[in-house]
Write a protein that holds these residues in place. Structure first.
Motif, PDB file in Angstrom:
ATOM      1  N   VAL A 136     -14.514  -2.322   6.320  1.00  0.00           N
ATOM      2  CA  VAL A 136     -13.783  -3.163   7.477  1.00  0.00           C
ATOM      3  C   VAL A 136     -13.104  -4.473   6.873  1.00  0.00           C
ATOM      4  N   ALA A 137     -12.043  -4.455   7.056  1.00  0.00           N
ATOM      5  CA  ALA A 137     -11.323  -5.849   6.718  1.00  0.00           C
ATOM      6  C   ALA A 137     -10.090  -6.209   7.424  1.00  0.00           C
ATOM      7  N   THR A 138      -9.794  -7.298   7.693  1.00  0.00           N
ATOM      8  CA  THR A 138      -8.604  -8.142   8.201  1.00  0.00           C
ATOM      9  C   THR A 138      -7.964  -8.735   7.587  1.00  0.00           C
ATOM     10  N   TYR A 139      -6.819  -8.607   7.149  1.00  0.00           N
ATOM     11  CA  TYR A 139      -5.964  -9.605   6.328  1.00  0.00           C
ATOM     12  C   TYR A 139      -4.856 -10.340   7.136  1.00  0.00           C
ATOM     13  N   THR A 174       3.501  -0.526   1.195  1.00  0.00           N
ATOM     14  CA  THR A 174       2.259   0.168   1.528  1.00  0.00           C
ATOM     15  C   THR A 174       1.226  -0.378   0.644  1.00  0.00           C
ATOM     16  N   VAL A 175      -0.014  -0.797   1.168  1.00  0.00           N
ATOM     17  CA  VAL A 175      -1.056  -1.322   0.403  1.00  0.00           C
ATOM     18  C   VAL A 175      -2.420  -0.484   0.736  1.00  0.00           C
ATOM     19  N   THR A 176      -3.151  -0.579  -0.074  1.00  0.00           N
ATOM     20  CA  THR A 176      -4.444   0.319  -0.029  1.00  0.00           C
ATOM     21  C   THR A 176      -5.745  -0.805   0.089  1.00  0.00           C
ATOM     22  N   THR A 214      -0.492  -9.368  10.605  1.00  0.00           N
ATOM     23  CA  THR A 214      -2.084  -8.968  10.260  1.00  0.00           C
ATOM     24  C   THR A 214      -2.212  -7.396   9.985  1.00  0.00           C
ATOM     25  N   LEU A 215      -3.145  -7.160   8.873  1.00  0.00           N
ATOM     26  CA  LEU A 215      -3.394  -5.920   8.238  1.00  0.00           C
ATOM     27  C   LEU A 215      -4.896  -5.417   8.719  1.00  0.00           C
ATOM     28  N   VAL A 216      -5.207  -4.730   9.655  1.00  0.00           N
ATOM     29  CA  VAL A 216      -6.280  -4.266   9.631  1.00  0.00           C
ATOM     30  C   VAL A 216      -7.016  -2.965   9.260  1.00  0.00           C
ATOM     31  N   LYS A 259      -4.768   3.038   3.936  1.00  0.00           N
ATOM     32  CA  LYS A 259      -3.426   2.406   3.680  1.00  0.00           C
ATOM     33  C   LYS A 259      -2.825   1.855   4.977  1.00  0.00           C
ATOM     34  N   ARG A 260      -2.036   0.751   4.684  1.00  0.00           N
ATOM     35  CA  ARG A 260      -1.446  -0.019   5.754  1.00  0.00           C
ATOM     36  C   ARG A 260      -0.078  -0.507   5.280  1.00  0.00           C
ATOM     37  N   SER A 261       1.010  -0.497   5.975  1.00  0.00           N
ATOM     38  CA  SER A 261       2.462  -0.730   5.612  1.00  0.00           C
ATOM     39  C   SER A 261       2.769  -2.032   6.378  1.00  0.00           C
ATOM     40  N   TYR A 262       3.709  -2.627   5.610  1.00  0.00           N
ATOM     41  CA  TYR A 262       4.421  -3.993   6.243  1.00  0.00           C
ATOM     42  C   TYR A 262       5.703  -3.976   5.888  1.00  0.00           C
ATOM     43  N   THR A 263       6.440  -4.899   6.487  1.00  0.00           N
ATOM     44  CA  THR A 263       7.955  -5.138   6.184  1.00  0.00           C
ATOM     45  C   THR A 263       8.054  -6.556   5.944  1.00  0.00           C
TER      46      THR A 263
END
Length: 137
Positions: A57-60, A49-51, A78-80, A87-91
């Protein structure tokens, strides 16, 4: 990681018993250990999980360099973020096809902001287990 209770107390300065241990902490790096001489496929999953601490507003988008002998999959790619501190999570799923070389291999994943202003890099390491290693030796 086979630390003794006394070693954990020394490092953390707490009496945590680690009754439910996990090697998947929310660290920005990834490491997969294998038994030297392994020739079977090994799959390890990590959840992170990232912050967003950058612009509101950002897109990675992710760029991956897999360690040699490995396949690395990221979901989502992609994390928006709609606001700062969201916060957004990824695997991360790392598949390693063992070999007998016993080499440590390195790679990385980099989250790159669409406008190129920010890039966040996380190292990926695939390593044989070294049974004699200890931070207390």
């Amino acid at each position: 990681m086979n630390y003794t209770q006394q070693q954990i107390k020394t490092i953390t300065r707490s009496s945590n018993t680690c009754s439910n241990p996990s090697s998947d902490l929310n660290y920005p790096s990834f490491i997969v250990f294998y038994t030297n001489g392994t020739t079977t496929k090994l799959v390890q999953k990590f959840q992170r999980t990232v912050t967003n601490v950058g612009d509101e507003v950002a897109t990675y988008k992710v760029k991956v360099t897999a360690p040699e002998g490995s396949i690395v999959n990221i979901y989502p790619t992609t994390l928006v973020f709609g606001e700062k501190f969201q916060k957004r999570s990824y695997t991360v799923t790392l598949t390693y096809q063992g070999d007998s070389s016993g080499e440590v291999t390195f790679g990385s994943l980099i989250w790159v902001e669409d406008n190129g202003k920010y890039a966040v890099r996380s190292p990926i390491v695939v390593s044989p287990v070294i049974k004699t290693w200890s931070p207390f030796i």
